[in-house]
Design a protein around this motif. Structure first.
Motif, PDB file in Angstrom:
ATOM      1  N   ALA A 108     -71.646  -1.378 -60.229  1.00  0.00           N
ATOM      2  CA  ALA A 108     -72.678  -0.465 -59.729  1.00  0.00           C
ATOM      3  C   ALA A 108     -74.012  -1.336 -60.317  1.00  0.00           C
ATOM      4  O   ALA A 108     -73.666  -1.730 -61.950  1.00  0.00           O
ATOM      5  N   GLY A 109     -74.501  -2.102 -59.273  1.00  0.00           N
ATOM      6  CA  GLY A 109     -76.051  -2.487 -59.270  1.00  0.00           C
ATOM      7  C   GLY A 109     -75.825  -3.859 -59.999  1.00  0.00           C
ATOM      8  O   GLY A 109     -77.270  -4.605 -59.525  1.00  0.00           O
ATOM      9  N   ALA A 110     -75.038  -4.745 -60.132  1.00  0.00           N
ATOM     10  CA  ALA A 110     -74.260  -5.789 -60.262  1.00  0.00           C
ATOM     11  C   ALA A 110     -75.488  -6.493 -59.360  1.00  0.00           C
ATOM     12  O   ALA A 110     -75.085  -6.198 -58.259  1.00  0.00           O
ATOM     13  N   LYS A 111     -75.549  -7.429 -59.636  1.00  0.00           N
ATOM     14  CA  LYS A 111     -76.288  -8.715 -59.098  1.00  0.00           C
ATOM     15  C   LYS A 111     -75.143  -9.512 -58.356  1.00  0.00           C
ATOM     16  O   LYS A 111     -74.843 -10.371 -59.357  1.00  0.00           O
ATOM     17  N   ARG A 112     -75.536 -10.286 -57.104  1.00  0.00           N
ATOM     18  CA  ARG A 112     -74.877 -10.890 -56.126  1.00  0.00           C
ATOM     19  C   ARG A 112     -74.823 -12.592 -57.124  1.00  0.00           C
ATOM     20  O   ARG A 112     -76.120 -12.557 -57.238  1.00  0.00           O
ATOM     21  N   GLY A 113     -73.977 -13.199 -57.520  1.00  0.00           N
ATOM     22  CA  GLY A 113     -74.812 -14.540 -57.441  1.00  0.00           C
ATOM     23  C   GLY A 113     -74.440 -15.071 -59.140  1.00  0.00           C
ATOM     24  O   GLY A 113     -73.444 -14.187 -59.672  1.00  0.00           O
ATOM     25  N   MET A 114     -74.541 -15.567 -59.148  1.00  0.00           N
ATOM     26  CA  MET A 114     -73.769 -16.527 -60.705  1.00  0.00           C
ATOM     27  C   MET A 114     -74.838 -16.430 -61.981  1.00  0.00           C
ATOM     28  O   MET A 114     -75.107 -17.138 -63.011  1.00  0.00           O
ATOM     29  N   SER A 115     -75.458 -15.443 -61.764  1.00  0.00           N
ATOM     30  CA  SER A 115     -76.304 -15.004 -63.153  1.00  0.00           C
ATOM     31  C   SER A 115     -75.408 -14.759 -64.300  1.00  0.00           C
ATOM     32  O   SER A 115     -74.694 -13.464 -64.158  1.00  0.00           O
ATOM     33  N   GLU A 116     -76.077 -15.094 -65.153  1.00  0.00           N
ATOM     34  CA  GLU A 116     -75.384 -14.488 -66.967  1.00  0.00           C
ATOM     35  C   GLU A 116     -76.393 -13.635 -67.720  1.00  0.00           C
ATOM     36  O   GLU A 116     -75.543 -14.330 -68.757  1.00  0.00           O
ATOM     37  N   ASN A 117     -77.194 -13.275 -67.474  1.00  0.00           N
ATOM     38  CA  ASN A 117     -77.493 -12.003 -68.098  1.00  0.00           C
ATOM     39  C   ASN A 117     -77.484 -10.795 -67.621  1.00  0.00           C
ATOM     40  O   ASN A 117     -78.775 -10.325 -67.468  1.00  0.00           O
ATOM     41  N   ASP A 118     -76.867 -10.361 -66.513  1.00  0.00           N
ATOM     42  CA  ASP A 118     -76.745  -9.267 -65.297  1.00  0.00           C
ATOM     43  C   ASP A 118     -75.821  -7.829 -66.452  1.00  0.00           C
ATOM     44  O   ASP A 118     -74.753  -8.072 -67.009  1.00  0.00           O
ATOM     45  N   PRO A 119     -76.913  -6.805 -66.830  1.00  0.00           N
ATOM     46  CA  PRO A 119     -75.695  -6.176 -67.322  1.00  0.00           C
ATOM     47  C   PRO A 119     -75.309  -4.878 -67.032  1.00  0.00           C
ATOM     48  O   PRO A 119     -74.482  -4.057 -67.316  1.00  0.00           O
ATOM     49  N   ASN A 120     -75.154  -5.346 -65.583  1.00  0.00           N
ATOM     50  CA  ASN A 120     -74.552  -4.314 -64.449  1.00  0.00           C
ATOM     51  C   ASN A 120     -73.273  -5.449 -64.000  1.00  0.00           C
ATOM     52  O   ASN A 120     -71.936  -4.573 -63.679  1.00  0.00           O
TER      53      ASN A 120
END
Length: 233
Positions: A108-120
């Motif tokens: 929940a709350g995660a960003k779509r895409g290939m970000s490598e620093n998403d806390p969710n």
């Protein structure tokens, strides 16, 4: 990159040790912890949660906004959550072919895409930090590309991506996907799997039964062979 039983025309599952064949073991109990549809766009995941609850009413279910990565924290896992011998993760996933340890699951709350620093997001590199993802009888990651280990043929012999930490964590049975799965077919597969598991308590038997039923409804291998079972003894 392909299901073995499709090529061999036999009912087989993968084994971490290629030189032995272990007997099918019956699970003493079905204590399920599940996370479903944290990004609010997977209607099939909602139906999976219902199917699991119907078969195993004692299942601990976190849906939609409640399916937070914080639920995996050791402080929480040390209590009732840690009694689960089965962990089910029904959400979006992505394989990072450039940096496989950054392959991830979207809570929940995660960003779509290939970000490598998403806390969710739950990254492969961090899976060893959570006791609830260690020494389970079954980890079922019903998400896209959770079982991919390469984008080409350069590293197909290595256990990388999400499979590597879940194997290293000592989990006995791991069900992962080979590609971007269909939401409807996945819902059916998951429902049939837990229906059979609630009766037989045998993971490999339930997996092969669900795969056969899915194949009858969806003859195209894209649908019925999307998942594979990896076992360690």
């Amino acid at each position: 990159r392909h299901p073995l039983n499709f090529h061999l025309n036999r009912q087989v599952v993968r084994s971490v040790n290629l030189f032995t064949e272990s007997d099918t073991k019956r699970l003493a109990t079905l204590d399920i912890l599940g996370f479903f549809n944290p990004t609010l766009d997977l209607s099939g995941a909602e139906q999976e949660a219902f199917a699991i609850s119907s078969q195993v009413p004692s299942a601990k279910i976190f849906k939609r906004e409640q399916a937070q990565i914080s639920q995996l924290n050791n402080d929480i896992a040390a209590n009732t959550v840690n009694t689960a011998n089965i962990v089910h993760l029904s959400m979006h996933g992505s394989f990072n072919s450039v940096n496989p340890q950054m392959s991830k699951l979207y809570f929940a709350g995660a960003k779509r895409g290939m970000s490598e620093n998403d806390p969710n997001a739950l990254y492969a590199k961090d899976m060893g930090q959570y006791s609830v993802l260690q020494d389970r009888q079954l980890i079922f990651a019903a998400a896209c590309e959770t079982g991919k280990i390469s984008a080409d043929q350069s590293n197909e012999s290595e256990l990388i991506g999400i499979l590597r930490p879940l194997t290293a964590n000592g989990n006995k049975n791991i069900i992962l996907s080979l590609w971007k799965v269909d939401d409807e077919a996945t819902k059916d597969f998951v429902g049939w799997f837990y229906q059979d598991l609630s009766q037989s308590h045998k993971v490999s038997d339930a997996f092969l039964s669900a795969q056969a039923k899915t194949r009858n409804k969806y003859p195209n291998p894209y649908y019925w062979s999307a998942f594979y079972l990896s076992q360690a003894d």
